[in-house]
Design a protein around this motif. Structure first.
Motif, PDB file in Angstrom:
ATOM      1  N   GLY A 287       0.141 -23.375   2.426  1.00 25.43           N
ATOM      2  CA  GLY A 287      -0.044 -21.965   2.744  1.00 25.43           C
ATOM      3  C   GLY A 287       0.649 -21.008   1.804  1.00 25.43           C
ATOM      4  O   GLY A 287       0.961 -19.875   2.167  1.00 25.43           O
ATOM      5  N   THR A 288       0.901 -21.431   0.567  1.00 28.26           N
ATOM      6  CA  THR A 288       1.528 -20.570  -0.434  1.00 28.26           C
ATOM      7  C   THR A 288       0.578 -19.430  -0.821  1.00 28.26           C
ATOM      8  O   THR A 288      -0.628 -19.626  -0.911  1.00 28.26           O
ATOM      9  CB  THR A 288       1.876 -21.390  -1.689  1.00 28.26           C
ATOM     10  N   LYS A 289       1.146 -18.240  -1.052  1.00 24.48           N
ATOM     11  CA  LYS A 289       0.327 -17.074  -1.364  1.00 24.48           C
ATOM     12  C   LYS A 289       0.335 -16.746  -2.858  1.00 24.48           C
ATOM     13  O   LYS A 289       1.198 -17.190  -3.611  1.00 24.48           O
ATOM     14  CB  LYS A 289       0.813 -15.871  -0.567  1.00 24.48           C
ATOM     15  N   ALA A 290      -0.620 -15.910  -3.259  1.00 19.02           N
ATOM     16  CA  ALA A 290      -0.842 -15.607  -4.680  1.00 19.02           C
ATOM     17  C   ALA A 290       0.361 -14.946  -5.338  1.00 19.02           C
ATOM     18  O   ALA A 290       0.653 -15.211  -6.507  1.00 19.02           O
ATOM     19  CB  ALA A 290      -2.074 -14.720  -4.830  1.00 19.02           C
ATOM     20  N   CYS A 291       1.068 -14.064  -4.622  1.00 22.57           N
ATOM     21  CA  CYS A 291       2.216 -13.389  -5.237  1.00 22.57           C
ATOM     22  C   CYS A 291       3.299 -14.392  -5.606  1.00 22.57           C
ATOM     23  O   CYS A 291       3.964 -14.246  -6.642  1.00 22.57           O
ATOM     24  CB  CYS A 291       2.772 -12.306  -4.313  1.00 22.57           C
TER      25      CYS A 291
ATOM     26  N   LYS B  82      -8.120   0.429  -0.585  1.00 23.72           N
ATOM     27  CA  LYS B  82      -7.969   1.749   0.026  1.00 23.72           C
ATOM     28  C   LYS B  82      -6.495   2.029   0.311  1.00 23.72           C
ATOM     29  O   LYS B  82      -6.018   3.155   0.119  1.00 23.72           O
ATOM     30  CB  LYS B  82      -8.780   1.819   1.319  1.00 23.72           C
ATOM     31  N   LYS B  83      -5.784   1.030   0.781  1.00 25.76           N
ATOM     32  CA  LYS B  83      -4.358   1.184   1.063  1.00 25.76           C
ATOM     33  C   LYS B  83      -3.594   1.497  -0.220  1.00 25.76           C
ATOM     34  O   LYS B  83      -2.754   2.401  -0.267  1.00 25.76           O
ATOM     35  CB  LYS B  83      -3.833  -0.090   1.715  1.00 25.76           C
ATOM     36  N   ILE B  84      -3.878   0.757  -1.288  1.00 27.09           N
ATOM     37  CA  ILE B  84      -3.206   0.960  -2.575  1.00 27.09           C
ATOM     38  C   ILE B  84      -3.534   2.336  -3.145  1.00 27.09           C
ATOM     39  O   ILE B  84      -2.663   3.038  -3.677  1.00 27.09           O
ATOM     40  CB  ILE B  84      -3.610  -0.141  -3.574  1.00 27.09           C
ATOM     41  N   ALA B  85      -4.783   2.761  -3.023  1.00 30.54           N
ATOM     42  CA  ALA B  85      -5.198   4.056  -3.563  1.00 30.54           C
ATOM     43  C   ALA B  85      -4.427   5.195  -2.907  1.00 30.54           C
ATOM     44  O   ALA B  85      -4.095   6.191  -3.556  1.00 30.54           O
ATOM     45  CB  ALA B  85      -6.704   4.249  -3.364  1.00 30.54           C
ATOM     46  N   GLY B  86      -4.115   5.046  -1.622  1.00 31.00           N
ATOM     47  CA  GLY B  86      -3.399   6.087  -0.908  1.00 31.00           C
ATOM     48  C   GLY B  86      -1.936   6.204  -1.293  1.00 31.00           C
ATOM     49  O   GLY B  86      -1.267   7.187  -0.936  1.00 31.00           O
TER      50      GLY B  86
ATOM     51  N   CYS C  19       3.344  -4.482   0.738  1.00 32.99           N
ATOM     52  CA  CYS C  19       2.627  -5.259  -0.281  1.00 32.99           C
ATOM     53  C   CYS C  19       1.921  -4.329  -1.262  1.00 32.99           C
ATOM     54  O   CYS C  19       1.327  -3.324  -0.859  1.00 32.99           O
ATOM     55  CB  CYS C  19       1.586  -6.163   0.379  1.00 32.99           C
ATOM     56  N   PHE C  20       1.965  -4.682  -2.561  1.00 31.29           N
ATOM     57  CA  PHE C  20       1.212  -3.903  -3.546  1.00 31.29           C
ATOM     58  C   PHE C  20       0.804  -4.765  -4.739  1.00 31.29           C
ATOM     59  O   PHE C  20       0.650  -4.285  -5.849  1.00 31.29           O
ATOM     60  CB  PHE C  20       1.997  -2.671  -4.003  1.00 31.29           C
ATOM     61  N   CYS C  21       0.596  -6.060  -4.526  1.00 28.83           N
ATOM     62  CA  CYS C  21       0.236  -6.963  -5.621  1.00 28.83           C
ATOM     63  C   CYS C  21      -1.021  -6.497  -6.350  1.00 28.83           C
ATOM     64  O   CYS C  21      -1.131  -6.611  -7.570  1.00 28.83           O
ATOM     65  CB  CYS C  21       0.071  -8.391  -5.109  1.00 28.83           C
ATOM     66  N   LEU C  22      -1.985  -5.960  -5.604  1.00 28.64           N
ATOM     67  CA  LEU C  22      -3.244  -5.531  -6.204  1.00 28.64           C
ATOM     68  C   LEU C  22      -3.028  -4.435  -7.234  1.00 28.64           C
ATOM     69  O   LEU C  22      -3.744  -4.343  -8.230  1.00 28.64           O
ATOM     70  CB  LEU C  22      -4.194  -5.056  -5.100  1.00 28.64           C
ATOM     71  N   ALA C  23      -2.000  -3.604  -7.025  1.00 31.14           N
ATOM     72  CA  ALA C  23      -1.702  -2.528  -7.969  1.00 31.14           C
ATOM     73  C   ALA C  23      -1.176  -3.061  -9.295  1.00 31.14           C
ATOM     74  O   ALA C  23      -1.200  -2.362 -10.306  1.00 31.14           O
ATOM     75  CB  ALA C  23      -0.687  -1.567  -7.361  1.00 31.14           C
ATOM     76  N   LEU C  24      -0.704  -4.303  -9.292  1.00 32.86           N
ATOM     77  CA  LEU C  24      -0.202  -4.937 -10.512  1.00 32.86           C
ATOM     78  C   LEU C  24      -1.224  -5.900 -11.104  1.00 32.86           C
ATOM     79  O   LEU C  24      -0.904  -6.697 -11.985  1.00 32.86           O
ATOM     80  CB  LEU C  24       1.107  -5.678 -10.214  1.00 32.86           C
ATOM     81  N   GLY C  25      -2.443  -5.841 -10.607  1.00 34.12           N
ATOM     82  CA  GLY C  25      -3.509  -6.682 -11.144  1.00 34.12           C
ATOM     83  C   GLY C  25      -3.504  -8.103 -10.620  1.00 34.12           C
ATOM     84  O   GLY C  25      -4.136  -8.981 -11.218  1.00 34.12           O
TER      85      GLY C  25
ATOM     86  N   CYS D 285       7.455  -8.894 -11.686  1.00 38.98           N
ATOM     87  CA  CYS D 285       7.302  -8.343 -10.332  1.00 38.98           C
ATOM     88  C   CYS D 285       5.909  -8.733  -9.885  1.00 38.98           C
ATOM     89  O   CYS D 285       4.940  -8.571 -10.640  1.00 38.98           O
ATOM     90  CB  CYS D 285       7.458  -6.827 -10.328  1.00 38.98           C
ATOM     91  N   THR D 286       5.789  -9.258  -8.673  1.00 40.07           N
ATOM     92  CA  THR D 286       4.488  -9.713  -8.190  1.00 40.07           C
ATOM     93  C   THR D 286       3.930  -8.830  -7.085  1.00 40.07           C
ATOM     94  O   THR D 286       2.902  -9.158  -6.499  1.00 40.07           O
ATOM     95  CB  THR D 286       4.583 -11.167  -7.671  1.00 40.07           C
ATOM     96  N   GLY D 287       4.620  -7.717  -6.789  1.00 40.58           N
ATOM     97  CA  GLY D 287       4.115  -6.797  -5.778  1.00 40.58           C
ATOM     98  C   GLY D 287       4.217  -7.313  -4.361  1.00 40.58           C
ATOM     99  O   GLY D 287       3.496  -6.833  -3.477  1.00 40.58           O
ATOM    100  N   CYS D 288       5.128  -8.236  -4.119  1.00 36.38           N
ATOM    101  CA  CYS D 288       5.249  -8.810  -2.769  1.00 36.38           C
ATOM    102  C   CYS D 288       5.916  -7.847  -1.794  1.00 36.38           C
ATOM    103  O   CYS D 288       5.758  -7.974  -0.577  1.00 36.38           O
ATOM    104  CB  CYS D 288       6.010 -10.133  -2.809  1.00 36.38           C
ATOM    105  N   GLY D 289       6.728  -6.906  -2.301  1.00 35.11           N
ATOM    106  CA  GLY D 289       7.379  -5.925  -1.451  1.00 35.11           C
ATOM    107  C   GLY D 289       8.586  -6.413  -0.682  1.00 35.11           C
ATOM    108  O   GLY D 289       9.133  -5.683   0.148  1.00 35.11           O
ATOM    109  N   ARG D 290       9.033  -7.639  -0.961  1.00 30.98           N
ATOM    110  CA  ARG D 290      10.189  -8.165  -0.225  1.00 30.98           C
ATOM    111  C   ARG D 290      11.452  -7.347  -0.472  1.00 30.98           C
ATOM    112  O   ARG D 290      12.267  -7.167   0.422  1.00 30.98           O
ATOM    113  CB  ARG D 290      10.441  -9.624  -0.626  1.00 30.98           C
ATOM    114  N   CYS D 291      11.639  -6.868  -1.711  1.00 30.51           N
ATOM    115  CA  CYS D 291      12.856  -6.118  -2.028  1.00 30.51           C
ATOM    116  C   CYS D 291      12.939  -4.844  -1.206  1.00 30.51           C
ATOM    117  O   CYS D 291      14.027  -4.436  -0.778  1.00 30.51           O
ATOM    118  CB  CYS D 291      12.928  -5.808  -3.519  1.00 30.51           C
ATOM    119  N   THR D 292      11.799  -4.203  -0.972  1.00 27.15           N
ATOM    120  CA  THR D 292      11.779  -2.983  -0.168  1.00 27.15           C
ATOM    121  C   THR D 292      12.164  -3.295   1.277  1.00 27.15           C
ATOM    122  O   THR D 292      12.924  -2.557   1.906  1.00 27.15           O
ATOM    123  CB  THR D 292      10.391  -2.327  -0.222  1.00 27.15           C
ATOM    124  N   GLU D 293      11.646  -4.397   1.805  1.00 34.12           N
ATOM    125  CA  GLU D 293      11.976  -4.791   3.176  1.00 34.12           C
ATOM    126  C   GLU D 293      13.455  -5.121   3.327  1.00 34.12           C
ATOM    127  O   GLU D 293      14.070  -4.841   4.355  1.00 34.12           O
ATOM    128  CB  GLU D 293      11.147  -6.010   3.578  1.00 34.12           C
ATOM    129  N   ALA D 294      14.053  -5.717   2.298  1.00 34.01           N
ATOM    130  CA  ALA D 294      15.430  -6.203   2.397  1.00 34.01           C
ATOM    131  C   ALA D 294      16.475  -5.138   2.109  1.00 34.01           C
ATOM    132  O   ALA D 294      17.635  -5.291   2.494  1.00 34.01           O
ATOM    133  CB  ALA D 294      15.633  -7.379   1.437  1.00 34.01           C
TER     134      ALA D 294
END
Length: 351
Positions: free
Chosen positions: A96-100, A213-217, A143-149, A325-334
């Motif tokens: 169950g490993t994720k892309a980021c 849509k989320k990333i665009a906002g 999460c914002f991985c999509l913003a980093l391609g 940076c993979t856009g996982c957003g963990r640093c923001t949560e922590a």
């Protein structure tokens, strides 16, 4: 093109105990609104949870643990000895490993395997681990991985990938090791049909549309421009402003899937022997850059915060053509101070 296989929901209950018997099996478990890695045993009361998004812990904890012994010494033997055999006793499967997290391996492999000297501990763990990756079906607010391609589904560094369908899992091998594992349990699978592949593709497209849509906002800077913004603002007062909030806890480094700095520490053992441990370090700590004699090129916190962004968005793109940076957003949560990496990038872009 690799073949795709289908595993019915009923077959999952038969396959998981077999994997848990033959391997050290880990999979995400949902705890309230988060997912955490847990060991799955042959007699576990419930099957693994197909996590909707990435776990709290980064993938690096399996290949580069927070603390481990790298050598032991005795009074009679001044040269240390490392025990690598224990790392190869039984293969590990991460289900169950994720892309980021998969993308983070590009950075970690470069650091630990592609230099003048390979890290034998990292190499042993990497070679002894089978990665079964899965699509994301939801995203967290951070999460914002999509913003980093980076697409939210496996594209590289996996052995097997799967998509969750209504009636089961669609699987495909990404390496010879993954193909061998599928062959080993071939009786559990059938060849995927065209309609099942179409269902997986439709699910991905629907999720991508919602995520986009989320990333665009959030009005994040274009990914190709981030390196220039970080470099342009090297002497900016922005870093000083953020240093007024940062408490130097290092949480951002510890949960980051690509951060890899460490320190070696000796400790006493019984009988006059001693050992040497590797421990995670943080570039946010005041002592991180200190050298013999007490000199410290990054004594001020603002310099250390700047260094973290410079390393991720300038240093690594120049060396491996990829952000650390993979856009996982963990640093923001922590972050105890509520520093959001996305807000920092937007401020750099508007400065």
């Amino acid at each position: 093109m690799n073949k795709s296989y289908f595993l019915k929901n009923a077959g999952i209950k038969e396959l998981i105990p077999s994997l848990a018997r033959d391997f050290k099996l880990f999979a995400p478990e949902r705890i309230e609104e988060t997912y955490k890695w847990r060991r799955v045993l042959e007699d576990s009361p419930k099957p693994p949870d197909w996590s909707q998004y990435r776990t709290v812990e980064p993938l690096k904890t399996f290949f580069f643990p927070p603390r481990y012994t790298v050598a032991t010494y005795s009074a009679d033997t001044p040269q240390g000895k490392a025990d690598l055999d224990a790392l190869k006793e039984k293969q590990t499967v991460l289900f169950g490993t994720k892309a980021c997290d998969l993308r983070s391996l590009k950075v970690l492999d470069h650091v630990f395997l592609e230099g003048e000297i390979e890290d034998p501990f990292y190499k042993a763990r990497r070679e002894n681990t089978i990665l079964i990756a899965s699509d994301c079906t939801e995203f967290t607010e951070n999460c914002f991985c999509l913003a980093l391609g980076i697409n939210p589904f496996p594209e590289d560094n996996y052995d097997i990938k799967f998509s969750v369908l209504e009636e089961g899992l669609l699987l495909e091998a990404g390496s010879q090791r993954g193909e061998s594992l599928l062959d080993r349990y071939r009786s559990h699978f059938t060849e995927a049909t065209a309609s099942q592949k179409e269902e997986a593709e439709k699910n991905r497209n629907t999720f991508i549309d919602n995520y986009r849509k989320k990333i665009a906002g959030e009005n994040l800077p274009e990914k190709d421009s981030i390196k220039g913004y970080v470099e342009k603002n090297f002497k900016s007062g922005i870093w000083e402003n953020y240093s007024e909030d940062c408490v130097e806890c290092g949480a951002c480094n510890l949960v980051c899937p690509t951060c890899h700095c460490f320190i070696l520490q000796d400790y006493a053992r019984s009988g006059g022997d001693f050992g040497r441990s590797l421990l995670w370090d943080s570039c946010q700590y005041k002592t991180f850059a200190r050298v013999a004699g007490g000199a410290n090129p990054r004594r001020r916190l603002a310099e250390r915060i700047r260094n973290r962004f410079d390393k991720k968005f300038s240093f690594f793109p120049e060396r491996i053509d990829s952000y650390a940076c993979t856009g996982c957003g963990r640093c923001t949560e922590a972050c105890l101070a509520g520093i959001d990496i996305r807000e920092v990038l937007k401020e750099l872009a508007s400065a």
